[in-house]
Write a protein that holds these residues in place. Structure first.
Motif, short mmCIF file in Angstrom:
data_model
loop_
_atom_site.label_atom_id
_atom_site.label_comp_id
_atom_site.label_asym_id
_atom_site.label_seq_id
_atom_site.Cartn_x
_atom_site.Cartn_y
_atom_site.Cartn_z
N TYR A 82 1.11 -1.11 -0.26
CA TYR A 82 -0.21 -0.18 0.42
C TYR A 82 1.10 1.22 0.10
O TYR A 82 1.71 1.48 0.68
CB TYR A 82 -1.04 0.09 1.40
N ARG B 206 -6.63 3.60 3.24
CA ARG B 206 -5.56 1.92 3.80
C ARG B 206 -6.26 0.80 4.27
O ARG B 206 -6.37 0.48 4.40
CB ARG B 206 -4.34 2.50 5.09
N TRP C 186 -7.45 -1.47 1.46
CA TRP C 186 -7.05 -1.56 1.06
C TRP C 186 -6.73 -3.42 0.63
O TRP C 186 -7.17 -3.94 2.13
CB TRP C 186 -5.47 -1.53 1.34
#
Length: 398
Positions: free
Chosen positions: A211, A221, A224
């Motif tokens: 990431y 985040r 992800w």
């Protein structure tokens, strides 16, 4: 623009034309001209600003349009049975076409479609494939694909876009040139069609290597995801993937494979190896569907079995890579073991995915990779995908 209308033009005798001759009149005319010039200058400046803003907008729009995959608007109604679109993402030809020929031959031609993304300009015909099922199935707008780059997922989107043009295509299965079916067509069709969910391998990626924080805020985040690129999706999810013009540009810009170590670059390697090692095809579909809050509509697993080489030596040198099955290790016992798997464990989520289709327990995998030609021939001889005539395989391959 200042227009002075003459008296003669209006049918008025010249002696009645109004002319400013006094000092005050000249001063009035000067102020009027000055005001007119100021207004004109202001208009120019405003127009320049608007032009700059418009140019910037067009630039952004062009950048966004660059990533759009166009598809025709088609009716959702169709006649006949719903179809599975088999999407082959291959380098050039289809080395295991002989196996797939038997698979499709033992199926119902009204229940499937075939689309191939190959090298640009490559044509599947009598000279390049031994299976008539693949004749002229390659899409016309193919692009050059490189492993570990966004071109891989762009090719997937192009395949989906082509398949969406047929409203009868209701399921979309992505396959590689080394994939094989583990069951006959009838079993695969019923398995896939009975489920109203997509099969997308998707799990939390808790490591920091993939990431890139620059993806935020468009990709936070917590959304992800990671997983196998080999998916099977329903039509509505295929449309989400094709119509995306927000997430893909972010991937194209910030999800890049870390370059391999090059001794000629010396100390520069230290800087290069600190980059995020992002493999787009292992994250894109999973993350996109998570961003659309569609995970509740997924079986979060792939239908394609892969055996990974997880030896320490391989990991240090090249990372994990799929093991290629040869004739020797594609025995009936090995195939039976693959077909007997009924759950998948995801360590990062402490989650056991019990394999189901429409709430019914089923084997996890319908396909497997990577298979050599020898291993595929063994599947034929064991009639894993259906009955075939040996004489049909005696022709010299293209």
């Amino acid at each position: 623009m200042l227009v002075v209308a003459t008296a003669s033009a209006r049918g008025v005798p010249p002696k009645r034309r109004h002319v400013i001759t006094s000092t005050s009149g000249s001063r009035f005319f000067g102020w009027k001209l000055l005001i007119l010039l100021c207004v004109s200058l202001s208009c120019v400046l405003v127009l320049a600003a608007l032009f700059s803003l418009h140019s910037s907008y067009l630039s952004d729009a062009d950048s966004s349009n660059h990533f759009k995959v166009t598809r025709s608007t088609v009716s959702r109604t169709f006649h006949g049975p719903p179809k599975i679109a088999f999407l082959f993402l291959v380098r050039q030809n289809i080395p295991l076409d002989f196996l797939w020929h038997v698979f499709f031959k033992n199926g119902n031609v009204a229940k499937f479609s075939i689309y191939v993304h190959s090298a640009p300009g490559f044509v599947l015909d009598e000279s390049t494939t031994r299976s008539s099922f693949f004749y002229r199935t390659q899409i016309s707008n193919a692009i050059q694909v490189s492993w570990g780059e966004s071109s891989m997922i762009q090719a997937e989107r192009l395949l989906l876009a082509a398949a969406l043009d047929d409203p009868a295509n209701q399921r979309f299965v992505l396959l590689s040139d080394s994939c094989v079916p583990l069951y006959n067509f009838s079993y695969v069709y019923n398995y896939v069609m009975v489920s109203q969910r997509s099969f997308v391998d998707s799990f939390l990626d808790v490591k920091d290597g993939r990431y890139n924080p620059k993806m935020s805020p468009k990709i936070p985040r917590e959304r992800w995801r990671k997983g196998s690129q080999w998916f099977t999706v329903v039509r509505s999810h295929a449309e989400v993937i094709v119509d995306d013009d927000v997430i893909f540009p972010v991937f194209n810009r910030h999800c890049k494979r870390r370059p391999p170590i090059d001794n000629r670059k010396g100390k520069l390697n230290l800087k290069l190896q600190k980059q995020h090692n992002c493999i787009p095809d292992e994250h894109y579909v999973q993350t996109l569907l998570a961003m659309h809050d569609l995970e509740g509509q997924l079986e979060r697993r792939t239908l394609t079995y892969t055996l990974w080489n997880q030896s320490t030596t391989k990991m240090e040198n090249k990372g994990w890579h799929p093991i290629t099955f040869s004739y020797a290790n594609a025995s009936p016992q090995r195939i039976k073991e693959m077909k007997g798997i009924n759950h998948v464990y995801y360590e990062t989520e402490f989650r056991t995915e019990w394999c189901r289709a429409n709430l019914t327990s089923v084997p996890c995998f319908l396909f497997a990779r990577k298979f050599s030609k020898g291993a595929a021939m063994r599947l034929l001889s064991d009639e894993v995908v259906g009955h075939f005539q040996v004489s049909a395989m005696l022709d010299t391959p293209p």
